[in-house]
Design a protein around this motif. Structure first.
Motif, PDB file in Angstrom:
ATOM      1  N   ASP A  11       1.029  -1.189   0.298  1.00 28.67           N
ATOM      2  CA  ASP A  11      -0.033   0.041   0.208  1.00 28.67           C
ATOM      3  C   ASP A  11       0.570   1.781  -0.092  1.00 28.67           C
ATOM      4  O   ASP A  11       0.572   2.412   0.556  1.00 28.67           O
ATOM      5  CB  ASP A  11      -0.789  -0.232   0.973  1.00 28.67           C
ATOM      6  CG  ASP A  11      -2.751  -0.325   0.461  1.00 28.67           C
ATOM      7  OD1 ASP A  11      -2.529  -0.683  -0.227  1.00 28.67           O
ATOM      8  OD2 ASP A  11      -3.317  -0.308   1.912  1.00 28.67           O
ATOM      9  N   HIS A  12       1.929   1.238   0.300  1.00 26.78           N
ATOM     10  CA  HIS A  12       3.383   2.615   0.317  1.00 26.78           C
ATOM     11  C   HIS A  12       2.781   3.025  -1.769  1.00 26.78           C
ATOM     12  O   HIS A  12       3.410   4.068  -1.588  1.00 26.78           O
ATOM     13  CB  HIS A  12       4.097   2.011  -0.085  1.00 26.78           C
ATOM     14  CG  HIS A  12       4.591   2.132   1.792  1.00 26.78           C
ATOM     15  ND1 HIS A  12       5.523   2.613   2.717  1.00 26.78           N
ATOM     16  CD2 HIS A  12       3.373   2.106   2.470  1.00 26.78           C
ATOM     17  CE1 HIS A  12       5.176   2.575   3.990  1.00 26.78           C
ATOM     18  NE2 HIS A  12       3.868   2.048   4.256  1.00 26.78           N
ATOM     19  N   GLY A  13       2.124   2.146  -2.548  1.00 30.49           N
ATOM     20  CA  GLY A  13       2.281   3.518  -4.102  1.00 30.49           C
ATOM     21  C   GLY A  13       3.546   2.503  -4.492  1.00 30.49           C
ATOM     22  O   GLY A  13       3.447   3.642  -5.962  1.00 30.49           O
ATOM     23  N   LYS A  14       3.141   1.468  -5.309  1.00 29.03           N
ATOM     24  CA  LYS A  14       4.037   0.873  -6.044  1.00 29.03           C
ATOM     25  C   LYS A  14       3.290   0.565  -6.938  1.00 29.03           C
ATOM     26  O   LYS A  14       4.114   1.321  -8.163  1.00 29.03           O
ATOM     27  CB  LYS A  14       4.848  -0.518  -5.554  1.00 29.03           C
ATOM     28  CG  LYS A  14       6.346  -1.124  -4.568  1.00 29.03           C
ATOM     29  CD  LYS A  14       6.618  -1.653  -4.175  1.00 29.03           C
ATOM     30  CE  LYS A  14       5.268  -2.760  -3.584  1.00 29.03           C
ATOM     31  NZ  LYS A  14       4.819  -2.237  -2.449  1.00 29.03           N
ATOM     32  N   SER A  15       2.067  -0.200  -7.315  1.00 27.16           N
ATOM     33  CA  SER A  15       1.858  -0.206  -8.291  1.00 27.16           C
ATOM     34  C   SER A  15       1.775   1.333  -8.798  1.00 27.16           C
ATOM     35  O   SER A  15       1.202   1.552  -9.890  1.00 27.16           O
ATOM     36  CB  SER A  15       0.500  -1.199  -7.936  1.00 27.16           C
ATOM     37  OG  SER A  15       0.913  -2.681  -7.596  1.00 27.16           O
ATOM     38  N   THR A  16       0.663   1.838  -8.594  1.00 30.08           N
ATOM     39  CA  THR A  16       0.405   2.965  -9.065  1.00 30.08           C
ATOM     40  C   THR A  16       1.498   4.790  -9.565  1.00 30.08           C
ATOM     41  O   THR A  16       1.486   4.950 -10.633  1.00 30.08           O
ATOM     42  CB  THR A  16       0.035   4.214  -7.473  1.00 30.08           C
ATOM     43  OG1 THR A  16      -1.303   3.161  -6.509  1.00 30.08           O
ATOM     44  CG2 THR A  16      -1.063   5.238  -8.039  1.00 30.08           C
ATOM     45  N   LYS A 114       3.807   9.101  -2.314  1.00 31.80           N
ATOM     46  CA  LYS A 114       2.449   9.988  -1.598  1.00 31.80           C
ATOM     47  C   LYS A 114       3.064  11.552  -0.640  1.00 31.80           C
ATOM     48  O   LYS A 114       2.413  11.762  -0.112  1.00 31.80           O
ATOM     49  CB  LYS A 114       1.628   9.392  -1.025  1.00 31.80           C
ATOM     50  CG  LYS A 114       1.393   7.617  -1.383  1.00 31.80           C
ATOM     51  CD  LYS A 114       0.739   7.167   0.001  1.00 31.80           C
ATOM     52  CE  LYS A 114       0.193   5.416  -0.370  1.00 31.80           C
ATOM     53  NZ  LYS A 114      -0.438   4.842   0.385  1.00 31.80           N
ATOM     54  N   ASP A 116       2.519  14.151  -1.842  1.00 33.60           N
ATOM     55  CA  ASP A 116       0.853  15.285  -1.786  1.00 33.60           C
ATOM     56  C   ASP A 116       0.086  14.762  -0.275  1.00 33.60           C
ATOM     57  O   ASP A 116      -0.402  16.025   0.149  1.00 33.60           O
ATOM     58  CB  ASP A 116      -0.369  14.859  -2.702  1.00 33.60           C
ATOM     59  CG  ASP A 116      -0.528  13.569  -2.741  1.00 33.60           C
ATOM     60  OD1 ASP A 116      -1.976  13.326  -2.529  1.00 33.60           O
ATOM     61  OD2 ASP A 116      -0.205  12.646  -3.142  1.00 33.60           O
ATOM     62  N   ALA A 150       1.779   9.785  -7.335  1.00 36.31           N
ATOM     63  CA  ALA A 150       1.916   9.950  -8.133  1.00 36.31           C
ATOM     64  C   ALA A 150       0.448  10.042  -8.389  1.00 36.31           C
ATOM     65  O   ALA A 150      -0.650  10.037  -9.644  1.00 36.31           O
ATOM     66  CB  ALA A 150       2.041   8.163  -7.788  1.00 36.31           C
TER      67      ALA A 150
END
Ligand code: GDP
Length: 636
Positions: A11-16, A114, A116, A150
């Protein structure tokens, strides 16, 4: 072309991030898209503004899927270590960093995602400092850090610039002439059939080539190749590759299999490796412990033998031998990771020093780590020598698998080793196709020579009147294949150590010498035989008189000449008969048996045996009742 992987907590945003960079959603399974969680490997690709293209492997960050993650990190050149700026370092951040370190991934970028969600620049700096403290001491400790969102796109340009600078620093993967593709995905495509994907290592593959899947040995042919969805004819090391295989059932291939040329990667169930126990591991690695091994994209269960101590404590490094339940494909220098199967935990990992040890090492044998350390340092001559060690005479082509090199390379290195005296070359006699070079390591040659010397000595002692061991008997006693045996005999004869005559092999210096009793018997017998001249006693009679050994000695020494199983002449009588028969036939043109018998004043049985013997030699020929000179007669 390079392959970059992601790593980091779930959930740390790898795929995004991968999708923001490439426009490709790497989550391939519906389940993953629905749960918004990568549970298996995802793949995407990108061409940078500077023209470099890269493949991206997106790995799951969830603790439960760490083993899927391991299948993805093997082939990566660099990593994007993803840490959400709002959460900072989390447990799987640490575990992934430890695994990257074990696998020797030393190139990468720290990506604080993230961004932001955090307004405070100090907070970002704190998170970065925290990440760096986790990386301290690892190959990634000086990696650049970039903050991105992202969602807003902020920082993505900076990340692309950092990537482009990083990739320029990474050398292209080596071509060792031994392509292998550890399979990370297998699927079937309508109209194409079986497709496997992976990162190609150590060589190139081309469309149309015959390949096999190791370790199963299933054979197939490359029907098509794609990299980043582009059709190509030939693929080079370091590319992300999709291989369409013809002749291979999709059910016959699994993640962890390796696509390679037939026989180029012999499977192994024993591995020697230098492993380090993670300093944060909850227990040491103990001798005989059950472990799960990860190498390439494969995982295997096995037992670990700690060679020089009873356990490898957290933070320590040691040579171990892994005994696997099922064979695997691996090569010297490959990195591996070890996990405890239950409760699951990453214990450590390291580097393979020998992928084909021939035996279980004796524990605490000081020579073992010395040899392995040398092998790991990677002198290819040592690799070839080690492959030859203990094998006895062996054809070079049978060493290339274990020595992990192609035949051309092995031939070249083999020559250098022969020149420096560390290998001996034997001439196999027939055929000189490449790979037919027969070699033996110095110690192996000495051992075989000594063993042969012992056998010959024992034989001479047991049968003092015989010139030596019958050739076939020696060959089977030594357990050598015919061509190898012939080459060894040639080398020993060249060295002057043994000689061969009339199918018997003996020590060169050995001369059969009768005892004085035997000599007395010999004198008596020869007197009897010579007196009887053209009508000598039968072979059986002579054997009864002097015994088998002396009789054979008299034949081997030429004092007696057998013309049939029963008829044996003294040397003088035999010479006179051969001369006389030829003279008679030269004079008369032809003669009957009766005529020849009368000439020598003996009986029919002797002359019949003699003539059949001369027919066989080509000195006479028979036509019905008559004999004439044969093609090999000295007369005309
Ligand atoms: P992964 O498990 O590391 O692959 O994480 P994902 O890419 O699935 O992202 C996890 C969650 O974080 C998703 O709900 C994303 O929408 C969200 N997310 C990812 N990147 C960003 C970002 O830059 N900003 C914000 N606000 N949310 C993000």
């Amino acid at each position: 072309m390079h392959v970059v992987g992601t790593a980091g907590h779930v959930d740390h945003g790898k795929s995004t991030l991968v999708q923001a960079l490439t426009g490709i959603n790497p989550d391939r399974l519906r389940e993953e898209v629905e749960r918004q969680m990568t549970i298996d490997l995802g793949f995407a690709w990108l061409t940078l503004a500077d023209g470099q293209s890269l493949g991206i492997v997106d790995v799951p960050g969830h603790r439960d899927f760490i083993e899927n993650m391991l299948a993805g990190v093997g082939g990566m050149d660099a990593v994007l270590l993803v840490v959400a700026a709002d959460e900072g370092v989390m447990p799987q951040t640490r575990e992934h960093v430890a695994i990257l370190d074990l696998l020797g991934v030393e190139q990468g970028i720290i990506v604080l995602t993230k961004s932001d969600l955090v307004e405070d620049a100090d907070w970002l700096r704190l998170v970065e400092a925290d990440v760096r403290s986790v990386l301290a001491g690892s190959g990634l400790e000086n990696a650049p850090a970039v903050a991105v969102s992202a969602r807003t796109g902020e920082g993505l340009d900076g990340l692309v610039r950092a990537l482009s600078a990083l990739l320029k620093e990474i050398p292209a993967r080596q071509d060792r002439g031994r392509p292998r593709l550890p399979v990370d995905r297998v699927f079937s495509m309508a109209g194409f059939g079986t497709v496997v994907t992976g990162t190609l290592l150590d060589g190139s593959l081309g469309t149309g080539e015959e390949v096999e899947l190791a370790p199963s040995g299933v054979a197939g042919r490359i029907r098509g190749l794609q990299t980043h969805k582009q059709r190509i004819e030939r693929a080079f090391p370091g590319s992300r590759l999709a291989v369409n295989l013809s002749g291979v059932d999709v059910g016959a291939v699994h993640r962890g299999d390796v696509v390679c040329h037939a026989g180029s990667y012999p499977p192994t169930r024993l591995l020697d490796a230098k492993v380090r126990c993670l300093k944060d591991a909850s227990t040491p690695i103990s001798h005989n412990q059950e472990v799960k091994l990860f190498v390439g994209t494969a995982q295997r269960l096995g037992r670990i033998r700690v060679l020089h101590q009873d356990r490898v404590r957290p933070g320590e490094e040691a040579w171990v031998q892994l005994v696997l339940r099922e064979p695997v494909v691996a090569a010297r220098g490959d990195r591996l990771v070890l996990r405890r199967p239950s409760p699951a935990e990453t214990l450590g990992g390291g580097t393979i020093g020998e992928a084909h040890p021939r035996r279980l090492h004796r524990r605490r044998d000081a020579e073992v780590p010395r040899v392995l350390d040398r092998l790991l340092r990677g002198d290819p001559q040592d690799g070839l020598l080690e492959a030859a060690r203990g094998r006895g005479p062996v054809f070079l082509r049978d060493l290339v698998g274990a020595a992990e090199m192609d035949l051309e390379h092995a031939t070249e290195l083999g020559q250098a080793l022969v020149d420096s005296g560390r290998l001996r070359e034997l001439r196999p006699g027939t055929g000189s196709a490449s790979g037919d070079n027969l070699v033996v390591d110095a110690a192996g040659w000495q051992e075989l020579t000594e063993r042969t010397r012992r056998m010959l000595r024992e034989y001479h002692a047991a049968f003092p009147l015989r010139p030596g061991v019958p050739r076939e008997e020696l060959k089977s006693k030594l357990g050598l294949e015919a061509r190898v045996f012939a080459a060894c005999l040639g080398a020993w004869a060249d060295d002057g150590f043994l000689s061969e005559s009339a199918g018997a092999v003996g020590l060169t210096e050995y001369r059969p010498t009768p005892t004085s009793d035997e000599q007395a018997a010999i004198d008596r017998t020869l007197r009897r035989v010579n007196a009887a001249r053209f009508a000598p006693p039968s072979a059986r009679d002579l054997v009864d008189q002097v015994g088998e050994e002396v009789f054979a000695f008299l034949i081997a020494s030429g004092a007696l000449v057998p013309v049939s199983a029963e008829v044996v002449f003294g040397a003088d009588a035999y010479a006179a008969l051969v001369e006389g028969v030829q003279d008679l036939l030269a004079r008369e043109g032809q003669a009957t048996v009766a005529k020849i018998r009368d000439e020598f004043d003996t009986s029919r049985k002797y002359i019949l045996a003699l003539l059949e013997h001369l027919d066989a030699l080509g000195i006479t020929v028979r036509a019905g009742d008559l004999r004439m000179l044969g093609p090999r007669s000295g007369k005309s």
